[in-house]
Design a protein around this motif. Sequence first.
Motif, PDB file in Angstrom:
ATOM      1  N   ALA A  27       0.829  -1.197   0.000  1.00  0.00           N
ATOM      2  CA  ALA A  27       0.000   0.000   0.000  1.00  0.00           C
ATOM      3  C   ALA A  27       0.867   1.252   0.000  1.00  0.00           C
TER       4      ALA A  27
ATOM      5  N   TYR B 259       2.228  -1.828   7.630  1.00  0.00           N
ATOM      6  CA  TYR B 259       1.021  -2.207   6.872  1.00  0.00           C
ATOM      7  C   TYR B 259       1.394  -2.560   5.436  1.00  0.00           C
ATOM      8  N   SER B 260       0.989  -3.732   4.981  1.00  0.00           N
ATOM      9  CA  SER B 260       1.294  -4.156   3.612  1.00  0.00           C
ATOM     10  C   SER B 260       0.142  -3.884   2.668  1.00  0.00           C
ATOM     11  N   GLY B 261      -1.080  -4.197   3.085  1.00  0.00           N
ATOM     12  CA  GLY B 261      -2.248  -3.896   2.285  1.00  0.00           C
ATOM     13  C   GLY B 261      -2.373  -4.738   1.031  1.00  0.00           C
ATOM     14  N   ASN B 262      -3.224  -4.254   0.131  1.00  0.00           N
ATOM     15  CA  ASN B 262      -3.518  -4.975  -1.100  1.00  0.00           C
ATOM     16  C   ASN B 262      -3.267  -4.126  -2.341  1.00  0.00           C
ATOM     17  N   GLY B 263      -2.298  -3.236  -2.237  1.00  0.00           N
ATOM     18  CA  GLY B 263      -1.959  -2.417  -3.395  1.00  0.00           C
ATOM     19  C   GLY B 263      -2.717  -1.116  -3.504  1.00  0.00           C
ATOM     20  N   GLY B 264      -3.571  -0.825  -2.519  1.00  0.00           N
ATOM     21  CA  GLY B 264      -4.317   0.421  -2.543  1.00  0.00           C
ATOM     22  C   GLY B 264      -3.636   1.505  -1.742  1.00  0.00           C
TER      23      GLY B 264
ATOM     24  N   GLU C 286      -7.966   1.939   0.882  1.00  0.00           N
ATOM     25  CA  GLU C 286      -8.320   0.624   1.421  1.00  0.00           C
ATOM     26  C   GLU C 286      -8.253   0.584   2.944  1.00  0.00           C
TER      27      GLU C 286
ATOM     28  N   VAL D   5      -6.797  -6.614  10.801  1.00  0.00           N
ATOM     29  CA  VAL D   5      -6.019  -6.494   9.586  1.00  0.00           C
ATOM     30  C   VAL D   5      -4.542  -6.405   9.943  1.00  0.00           C
TER      31      VAL D   5
END
Length: 344
Positions: free
Chosen positions: A2, A234-239, A269, A343
């Motif tokens: 992210a 935080y890694s996230g989903n590319g958002g 996200e 999360v």
Amino acid sequence: MASVEHLTDRAPKVSVEELLDGFYPSPRFKDVSFSSYRPDPSQPSQSAAVRGLRAFAATVDEPEPSGLRKLFGARKAPSRAGIYLDGGFGVGKTHLLASLWHATQGPKAFGTFVEYTNLCGVLSFRKTVESLSGYNLVCIDEFELDDPGDTVMMSRLMRELADAGVKLAATSNTLPGSLGEGRFAAVDFQREIQVLADQFDVLRIDGEDYRHRGLPQPPAPLSESGLRDHVRNYSGNGGVLAEDDFGDLIHHLAGVHPSKYRQMLDGVEAVAWHRVSTITEQSVALRFVVLADRLYDRDVPIFASGVPFDKLFTDEMMHGGYMKKYYRAVSRLTALARQGGSVA
């Protein structure tokens, strides 16, 4: 991975066309149906509401009278133009309203009360009526009356749409005849309020807030150092992870029209708020309620430090004329904070 951005850097420009194209259920409710609604077995009114809405959906898709029946002025069935879902917070009213929208044929519109009042402000009242009069169904979520002007405008809009043959469906936490109580001199506007009540058959939905049903207490706010670590890891989903100082965000919202909050969250996200504090001004609190609704629509997890969300609004606000707005916001923000706690 992210990227980290700031909502305070966003001030979107939204065209009239984009505003009109946005009248459909939010991503949170894009795949819901009557079958995916889970009634509480201990609350028979929830199953009854599903049955009532299925029957109402069939009336939306009924063809208009034609041929000799139309020529000789066939009368419509003596039913009201709309259906009204009344109940407390978190009993699934929006889920059911979106299910009705998905179950019917177009053209149709789905939006919150605030989005319809914004539409009238952008297009003018007359153009809004013209735009929506050709629809089969207009769904109004979170029906709330905040001032006398909105009362008169929305009562006229519903009456004119009903006269044009548009089916109406609405959700709220207040029965139609009680709209406006505690916010302004409802007695002075009883005629307009009654016009609204006369448009709807009421389905009462009883039950507990499902977001709190069998779930643990809301998570405690993160410490400042804990929040910084969370953002850093935080890694996230590319958002986008939108990280803001709460005070700066509150100040920024004053310069962005609430009709644009949906676009302000495009690509976001998750959000991280530093030093959340109690909001003490009514106008600021009402703007923040709109942001809370848009975050909930998009299912955006929240990470935050500062005061817990049940202390976001003053005691006076939580017991005043707008208390239902604030309780809904606290309920939704709490759900998103719980989600943030799960999360990685």
